[in-house]
Motif scaffolding. Structure first.
Motif, PDB file in Angstrom:
ATOM      1  N   ARG A  15       0.831  -1.212   0.000  1.00 23.82           N
ATOM      2  CA  ARG A  15       0.000   0.000   0.000  1.00 23.82           C
ATOM      3  C   ARG A  15       0.860   1.254   0.000  1.00 23.82           C
ATOM      4  N   THR A  16       1.925   1.249   0.793  1.00 24.34           N
ATOM      5  CA  THR A  16       2.799   2.415   0.883  1.00 24.34           C
ATOM      6  C   THR A  16       3.477   2.707  -0.453  1.00 24.34           C
ATOM      7  N   ALA A  17       3.909   1.649  -1.137  1.00 24.19           N
ATOM      8  CA  ALA A  17       4.642   1.819  -2.396  1.00 24.19           C
ATOM      9  C   ALA A  17       3.723   1.908  -3.603  1.00 24.19           C
ATOM     10  N   GLY A  18       2.421   1.589  -3.419  1.00 19.92           N
ATOM     11  CA  GLY A  18       1.500   1.633  -4.539  1.00 19.92           C
ATOM     12  C   GLY A  18       1.666   0.473  -5.502  1.00 19.92           C
ATOM     13  N   VAL A  19       2.057  -0.685  -4.963  1.00 23.32           N
ATOM     14  CA  VAL A  19       2.203  -1.879  -5.787  1.00 23.32           C
ATOM     15  C   VAL A  19       1.294  -2.967  -5.225  1.00 23.32           C
ATOM     16  N   SER A  20       1.243  -4.088  -5.905  1.00 21.85           N
ATOM     17  CA  SER A  20       0.385  -5.181  -5.449  1.00 21.85           C
ATOM     18  C   SER A  20       1.149  -6.146  -4.550  1.00 21.85           C
ATOM     19  N   VAL A  21       0.418  -6.794  -3.675  1.00 24.63           N
ATOM     20  CA  VAL A  21       1.016  -7.827  -2.831  1.00 24.63           C
ATOM     21  C   VAL A  21       1.571  -8.939  -3.709  1.00 24.63           C
ATOM     22  N   ARG A  22       0.842  -9.251  -4.765  1.00 22.97           N
ATOM     23  CA  ARG A  22       1.291 -10.291  -5.682  1.00 22.97           C
ATOM     24  C   ARG A  22       2.654  -9.963  -6.261  1.00 22.97           C
ATOM     25  N   MET A  23       2.890  -8.690  -6.573  1.00 22.23           N
ATOM     26  CA  MET A  23       4.183  -8.281  -7.112  1.00 22.23           C
ATOM     27  C   MET A  23       5.290  -8.537  -6.095  1.00 22.23           C
ATOM     28  N   LEU A  24       5.043  -8.177  -4.832  1.00 27.22           N
ATOM     29  CA  LEU A  24       6.053  -8.384  -3.796  1.00 27.22           C
ATOM     30  C   LEU A  24       6.314  -9.869  -3.590  1.00 27.22           C
ATOM     31  N   HIS A  25       5.264 -10.683  -3.663  1.00 27.69           N
ATOM     32  CA  HIS A  25       5.448 -12.126  -3.567  1.00 27.69           C
ATOM     33  C   HIS A  25       6.337 -12.623  -4.710  1.00 27.69           C
ATOM     34  N   HIS A  26       6.118 -12.089  -5.897  1.00 21.58           N
ATOM     35  CA  HIS A  26       6.910 -12.491  -7.059  1.00 21.58           C
ATOM     36  C   HIS A  26       8.363 -12.067  -6.892  1.00 21.58           C
ATOM     37  N   TYR A  27       8.586 -10.830  -6.428  1.00 25.59           N
ATOM     38  CA  TYR A  27       9.954 -10.355  -6.215  1.00 25.59           C
ATOM     39  C   TYR A  27      10.674 -11.224  -5.188  1.00 25.59           C
ATOM     40  N   ASP A  28       9.944 -11.678  -4.178  1.00 24.41           N
ATOM     41  CA  ASP A  28      10.525 -12.573  -3.183  1.00 24.41           C
ATOM     42  C   ASP A  28      10.876 -13.910  -3.824  1.00 24.41           C
ATOM     43  N   ALA A  29       9.976 -14.430  -4.625  1.00 20.60           N
ATOM     44  CA  ALA A  29      10.173 -15.751  -5.233  1.00 20.60           C
ATOM     45  C   ALA A  29      11.389 -15.788  -6.150  1.00 20.60           C
ATOM     46  N   LEU A  33      13.691  -9.117  -4.194  1.00 18.98           N
ATOM     47  CA  LEU A  33      13.464  -8.377  -2.950  1.00 18.98           C
ATOM     48  C   LEU A  33      12.955  -9.350  -1.887  1.00 18.98           C
ATOM     49  N   LYS A  34      13.879  -9.790  -1.032  1.00 20.07           N
ATOM     50  CA  LYS A  34      13.519 -10.709   0.032  1.00 20.07           C
ATOM     51  C   LYS A  34      13.082  -9.899   1.257  1.00 20.07           C
ATOM     52  N   ILE A  45       7.960  -9.921   6.621  1.00 19.66           N
ATOM     53  CA  ILE A  45       8.164  -8.648   7.306  1.00 19.66           C
ATOM     54  C   ILE A  45       9.325  -7.911   6.627  1.00 19.66           C
ATOM     55  N   TYR A  46       9.063  -6.648   6.271  1.00 17.21           N
ATOM     56  CA  TYR A  46      10.052  -5.819   5.584  1.00 17.21           C
ATOM     57  C   TYR A  46      10.464  -4.649   6.467  1.00 17.21           C
ATOM     58  N   GLY A  47      11.719  -4.263   6.361  1.00 17.11           N
ATOM     59  CA  GLY A  47      12.222  -3.116   7.099  1.00 17.11           C
ATOM     60  C   GLY A  47      12.517  -1.936   6.190  1.00 17.11           C
ATOM     61  N   TYR A  48      13.204  -0.937   6.756  1.00 21.84           N
ATOM     62  CA  TYR A  48      13.511   0.289   6.017  1.00 21.84           C
ATOM     63  C   TYR A  48      14.421   0.006   4.820  1.00 21.84           C
ATOM     64  N   ALA A  49      15.407  -0.879   5.022  1.00 25.39           N
ATOM     65  CA  ALA A  49      16.342  -1.204   3.935  1.00 25.39           C
ATOM     66  C   ALA A  49      15.593  -1.814   2.753  1.00 25.39           C
ATOM     67  N   GLU A  50      14.637  -2.683   3.039  1.00 23.55           N
ATOM     68  CA  GLU A  50      13.867  -3.311   1.966  1.00 23.55           C
ATOM     69  C   GLU A  50      12.973  -2.297   1.257  1.00 23.55           C
ATOM     70  N   ALA A  51      12.430  -1.343   2.035  1.00 24.18           N
ATOM     71  CA  ALA A  51      11.586  -0.300   1.441  1.00 24.18           C
ATOM     72  C   ALA A  51      12.413   0.570   0.481  1.00 24.18           C
ATOM     73  N   LEU A  52      13.647   0.904   0.885  1.00 23.34           N
ATOM     74  CA  LEU A  52      14.526   1.682   0.009  1.00 23.34           C
ATOM     75  C   LEU A  52      14.883   0.897  -1.252  1.00 23.34           C
ATOM     76  N   LYS A  53      15.129  -0.397  -1.067  1.00 18.80           N
ATOM     77  CA  LYS A  53      15.470  -1.237  -2.215  1.00 18.80           C
ATOM     78  C   LYS A  53      14.295  -1.327  -3.182  1.00 18.80           C
ATOM     79  N   LEU A  54      13.083  -1.434  -2.629  1.00 14.72           N
ATOM     80  CA  LEU A  54      11.900  -1.473  -3.487  1.00 14.72           C
ATOM     81  C   LEU A  54      11.760  -0.174  -4.268  1.00 14.72           C
ATOM     82  N   GLN A  55      12.019   0.947  -3.613  1.00 15.52           N
ATOM     83  CA  GLN A  55      11.954   2.234  -4.316  1.00 15.52           C
ATOM     84  C   GLN A  55      12.929   2.243  -5.487  1.00 15.52           C
ATOM     85  N   GLU A  56      14.128   1.738  -5.262  1.00 13.17           N
ATOM     86  CA  GLU A  56      15.134   1.697  -6.325  1.00 13.17           C
ATOM     87  C   GLU A  56      14.669   0.788  -7.466  1.00 13.17           C
TER      88      GLU A  56
END
Length: 253
Positions: A15-29, A33-34, A45-56
């Motif tokens: 929600r914060t990044a404006g992407v889908s949960v499915r997308m984050l699941h795919h990036y993890d798979a 983006l773990k 569970i994601y932290g600040y470092a992961e949020a910055l990486k997602l932005q990049e």
């Protein structure tokens, strides 16, 4: 500091990044983006470092880069270095687009039977509406401090006997003509003396244009398509060269 310690569930980060949960699941798979860790209930569970990486990652995706290439980029250099390189790429793309727009506008004017704009018109003061539009854009882009700087410059122009006079415009024309000549002769951006240009800016502002302010101005010249188009009219590729030269001049020892 509070943001750096905060943790996000996969839904909250989505929600914060404006992407889908499915997308984050795919990036993890695919290992792009773990999560920082997986809770005992199985939630990612994601932290600040992961949020910055997602932005990049989203920066690169917006530029059309495939996920495979993004994964390769993320394995190279440090985040700051990667983002600086990406910024340079975007700036070059903006320069190229503005140059194409300038050429397109000239072609449209020619086909419409309009006379091409004389080079002297580049040195005429902006119309009141243009000036207002640029000032609004500057404040929106650079914040409230820019509004104060604009007001100071406006007050100086009103109080200065010379104002935006023909003499001041003539000096700018002479300065830029000399710089274009250096550029077209093959001079490197780091080799040119920009003291005359920096002094002209100080004179226009009615206050010193120090190294930091001059560097900011170099960034501004590549931040707005109208500025880029103006310099590209002087000489193709000149906008990028001038901005690089100004940055080098502001960082000289």
């Amino acid at each position: 500091m509070e943001n750096e310690l905060r943790e996000y569930s996969v839904g909250e980060l989505a929600r914060t990044a404006g992407v889908s949960v499915r997308m984050l699941h795919h990036y993890d798979a695919i290992g792009l983006l773990k999560p920082a860790h997986v809770a005992s209930n199985g939630y990612r569970i994601y932290g600040y470092a992961e949020a910055l990486k997602l932005q990049e990652i989203l920066f690169y995706r917006a530029a059309g880069m495939p996920l495979r290439e993004i994964a390769e980029v993320l394995n190279e250099d440090q985040p700051l270095q990667r983002l600086l390189i990406h910024r340079q790429t975007l700036a070059k793309g903006l320069t190229d687009q503005a140059a194409m727009l300038a050429t397109l506008d000239r072609t449209i004017a020619h086909l419409s039977g309009e006379a091409p704009m004389p080079i002297e018109d580049l040195y005429k003061p902006f119309s009141a509406q243009q000036q207002a539009d640029y000032e609004d854009w500057l404040v929106e882009t650079y914040g409230p401090e820019m509004a104060e700087a604009i007001e100071k410059a406006r007050k100086h122009a009103e109080e200065s006997p010379e104002g935006f006079s023909e003499n001041r415009i003539k000096r700018l024309r002479e300065i830029e003509t000399a710089l274009v000549a250096s550029y077209e002769a093959g001079a490197t951006p780091e080799s040119v003396d920009l003291s005359a240009h920096q002094n002209w800016v100080s004179d226009m502002w009615g206050q010193p244009c120090d190294a930091q302010a001059y560097k900011k101005l170099s960034e501004l010249y590549l931040a707005h398509p109208d500025f880029i188009a103006r310099f590209e009219t002087l000489s193709k590729g000149f906008s990028q060269w001038l901005s690089t030269a100004m940055t080098a001049w502001s960082e000289r020892d």
